[in-house]
Design a protein around this motif. Structure first.
Motif, mmCIF file in Angstrom:
data_model
loop_
_atom_site.group_PDB
_atom_site.id
_atom_site.type_symbol
_atom_site.label_atom_id
_atom_site.label_comp_id
_atom_site.label_asym_id
_atom_site.label_seq_id
_atom_site.Cartn_x
_atom_site.Cartn_y
_atom_site.Cartn_z
ATOM 1 N N TYR A 18 24.761 -42.704 52.549
ATOM 2 C CA TYR A 18 25.198 -41.308 52.516
ATOM 3 C C TYR A 18 24.372 -40.502 51.516
ATOM 4 C CZ TYR A 18 28.371 -37.376 51.365
ATOM 5 O OH TYR A 18 28.919 -36.143 51.121
ATOM 6 N N ILE A 19 23.923 -41.169 50.452
ATOM 7 C CA ILE A 19 23.137 -40.498 49.418
ATOM 8 C C ILE A 19 21.775 -40.084 49.966
ATOM 9 C CG2 ILE A 19 22.112 -40.760 47.117
ATOM 10 C CD1 ILE A 19 24.308 -42.992 46.711
ATOM 11 N N LEU A 20 21.185 -40.956 50.808
ATOM 12 C CA LEU A 20 19.865 -40.671 51.375
ATOM 13 C C LEU A 20 19.959 -39.683 52.520
ATOM 14 C CD1 LEU A 20 18.314 -44.263 51.349
ATOM 15 C CD2 LEU A 20 17.993 -42.423 49.686
ATOM 16 N N TYR A 21 20.871 -39.956 53.438
ATOM 17 C CA TYR A 21 21.127 -39.018 54.525
ATOM 18 C C TYR A 21 22.617 -39.035 54.820
ATOM 19 C CZ TYR A 21 21.553 -42.914 57.859
ATOM 20 O OH TYR A 21 21.962 -44.044 58.512
ATOM 21 N N PRO A 22 23.231 -37.922 54.849
ATOM 22 C CA PRO A 22 22.650 -36.579 54.980
ATOM 23 C C PRO A 22 22.268 -35.876 53.690
ATOM 24 C CG PRO A 22 25.014 -36.414 55.098
ATOM 25 C CD PRO A 22 24.694 -37.888 54.963
ATOM 26 N N VAL A 23 22.687 -36.393 52.523
ATOM 27 C CA VAL A 23 22.593 -35.601 51.296
ATOM 28 C C VAL A 23 21.150 -35.304 50.892
ATOM 29 C CG1 VAL A 23 23.166 -35.487 48.843
ATOM 30 C CG2 VAL A 23 24.838 -36.383 50.468
ATOM 31 N N LEU A 24 20.359 -36.346 50.595
ATOM 32 C CA LEU A 24 19.008 -36.115 50.093
ATOM 33 C C LEU A 24 18.123 -35.421 51.125
ATOM 34 C CD1 LEU A 24 16.910 -36.414 47.886
ATOM 35 C CD2 LEU A 24 16.380 -38.699 48.765
ATOM 36 N N THR A 25 18.168 -35.874 52.375
ATOM 37 C CA THR A 25 17.335 -35.251 53.410
ATOM 38 C C THR A 25 17.687 -33.778 53.581
ATOM 39 O OG1 THR A 25 18.889 -36.045 55.092
ATOM 40 C CG2 THR A 25 16.933 -37.382 54.692
ATOM 41 N N GLY A 26 18.980 -33.481 53.634
ATOM 42 C CA GLY A 26 19.415 -32.093 53.793
ATOM 43 C C GLY A 26 19.024 -31.231 52.616
ATOM 44 N N VAL A 27 19.202 -31.758 51.413
ATOM 45 C CA VAL A 27 18.865 -31.010 50.199
ATOM 46 C C VAL A 27 17.373 -30.699 50.155
ATOM 47 C CG1 VAL A 27 18.627 -31.252 47.696
ATOM 48 C CG2 VAL A 27 20.806 -31.751 48.783
ATOM 49 N N LEU A 28 16.543 -31.656 50.507
ATOM 50 C CA LEU A 28 15.093 -31.435 50.480
ATOM 51 C C LEU A 28 14.663 -30.391 51.502
ATOM 52 C CD1 LEU A 28 13.722 -35.067 49.995
ATOM 53 C CD2 LEU A 28 13.919 -33.241 48.293
ATOM 54 N N ILE A 29 15.291 -30.413 52.671
ATOM 55 C CA ILE A 29 14.982 -29.392 53.688
ATOM 56 C C ILE A 29 15.356 -28.003 53.181
ATOM 57 C CG2 ILE A 29 15.646 -28.506 55.967
ATOM 58 C CD1 ILE A 29 15.913 -31.443 56.862
ATOM 59 N N LEU A 30 16.557 -27.890 52.628
ATOM 60 C CA LEU A 30 17.002 -26.596 52.109
ATOM 61 C C LEU A 30 16.112 -26.128 50.957
ATOM 62 C CD1 LEU A 30 20.889 -27.129 52.107
ATOM 63 C CD2 LEU A 30 19.516 -25.875 53.777
ATOM 64 N N LEU A 31 15.670 -27.065 50.121
ATOM 65 C CA LEU A 31 14.812 -26.705 48.990
ATOM 66 C C LEU A 31 13.455 -26.195 49.450
ATOM 67 C CD1 LEU A 31 14.149 -26.591 45.982
ATOM 68 C CD2 LEU A 31 13.509 -29.014 46.106
ATOM 69 N N VAL A 32 12.847 -26.875 50.400
ATOM 70 C CA VAL A 32 11.538 -26.447 50.908
ATOM 71 C C VAL A 32 11.625 -25.040 51.496
ATOM 72 C CG1 VAL A 32 9.781 -26.865 52.669
ATOM 73 C CG2 VAL A 32 10.667 -28.770 51.306
ATOM 74 N N VAL A 33 12.677 -24.796 52.281
ATOM 75 C CA VAL A 33 12.868 -23.463 52.865
ATOM 76 C C VAL A 33 13.056 -22.422 51.757
ATOM 77 C CG1 VAL A 33 14.380 -22.028 54.298
ATOM 78 C CG2 VAL A 33 13.808 -24.355 55.028
ATOM 79 N N ALA A 34 13.804 -22.782 50.720
ATOM 80 C CA ALA A 34 14.031 -21.858 49.603
ATOM 81 C C ALA A 34 12.727 -21.551 48.871
ATOM 82 C CB ALA A 34 15.049 -22.451 48.634
ATOM 83 N N LEU A 35 11.898 -22.559 48.651
ATOM 84 C CA LEU A 35 10.629 -22.351 47.957
ATOM 85 C C LEU A 35 9.702 -21.441 48.752
ATOM 86 C CD1 LEU A 35 9.912 -25.968 46.643
ATOM 87 C CD2 LEU A 35 10.624 -23.987 45.298
ATOM 88 N N VAL A 36 9.762 -21.542 50.055
ATOM 89 C CA VAL A 36 8.891 -20.716 50.896
ATOM 90 C C VAL A 36 9.415 -19.285 50.996
ATOM 91 C CG1 VAL A 36 7.989 -20.372 53.231
ATOM 92 C CG2 VAL A 36 8.038 -22.676 52.235
ATOM 93 N N PHE A 37 10.641 -19.122 51.472
ATOM 94 C CA PHE A 37 11.145 -17.783 51.784
ATOM 95 C C PHE A 37 11.597 -16.998 50.564
ATOM 96 C CE2 PHE A 37 11.224 -19.780 55.900
ATOM 97 C CZ PHE A 37 10.851 -18.756 56.750
ATOM 98 N N ASN A 38 11.944 -17.677 49.486
ATOM 99 C CA ASN A 38 12.343 -16.954 48.280
ATOM 100 C C ASN A 38 11.143 -16.462 47.474
ATOM 101 O OD1 ASN A 38 15.032 -17.268 48.836
ATOM 102 N ND2 ASN A 38 15.340 -18.993 47.463
ATOM 103 N N ASN A 39 9.939 -16.836 47.907
ATOM 104 C CA ASN A 39 8.737 -16.387 47.203
ATOM 105 C C ASN A 39 7.794 -15.581 48.092
ATOM 106 O OD1 ASN A 39 8.875 -17.707 44.413
ATOM 107 N ND2 ASN A 39 9.276 -19.441 45.742
#
Length: 208
Positions: A150-171
């Protein structure tokens, strides 16, 4: 006395105005980034799982989107808090479920309370983390059967996807910088500069 009352009235009116003011550009990018972030997680889930196996999209990601796309300057929305808060809470949630699966009125609050304390000690406080811990205890049988995966997926995979999107669109625009570390934001904007103009043109055409 009248002057004081008038001054307080003007100050109060200004504060209310500022607090209720809606920045259309800000809301536009909040919508676009949160939509793409959640859509990517849902799309990946649709590739590998049946429609009823709703594993990758957990409820705490919705609350995370509010922070990292809608309140990007908040200390609770920064990458350290985002990743650390979710991972620490996931570990605690799974551990509590394995050690104290029942009764639910003990395991559920224990998972949430321990996750809050752990995030405070590690300076990774991220409110949706409490939900991540809770889901590990009260989630579906499929979620519970994952165990520490559960720690790896969905948590870590989902968090990394959301982070990448945040780094792109928030800048993408100069008005939005994420994370609050200025040097990192400038570096991200430098990386995004080739595609920045194209994205802005497309979104401008879309808004028209």
């Amino acid at each position: 006395m009248k002057e004081k009352i008038k001054r307080r009235y003007r100050v109060g009116k200004y504060i209310i105005y500022k607090e209720t003011l809606v920045d259309r550009k800000e809301t536009f990018w909040s919508f676009i980034s949160s939509f793409i972030g959640v859509a990517l997680i849902g799309y990946i889930q649709s590739l590998y799982l049946l429609p009823m196996e709703n594993v990758f999209l957990i409820g705490s990601f919705g609350a995370t989107c509010v922070l990292i796309y809608g309140a990007i300057q908040s200390p609770l929305a920064q990458p350290r808090n985002l990743i650390g808060g979710h991972l620490i809470s996931a570990i605690i949630g799974v551990t509590v479920y394995k050690l104290v699966p029942q009764p639910i009125w003990i395991s559920a609050p224990l998972a949430v309370s321990l996750s809050i304390i752990a995030m405070q000690y590690t300076k990774t406080l991220h409110p949706p983390g409490g939900a991540t811990a809770l889901i590990a205890v009260i989630g579906t049988d499929h979620i519970k059967s994952l165990g520490y995966l559960y720690i790896l997926y969905p948590v870590l995979t989902g968090v990394l996807i959301l982070l990448v999107v945040a780094l792109v669109f928030n800048n993408i625009t100069n008005q939005r910088k994420y994370p609050t570390d200025g040097r990192f934001s400038q570096h991200m904007q430098g990386i995004l500069s080739p595609s920045k103009t194209l994205i802005l043109r497309l979104t401008k055409k879309y808004r028209k």
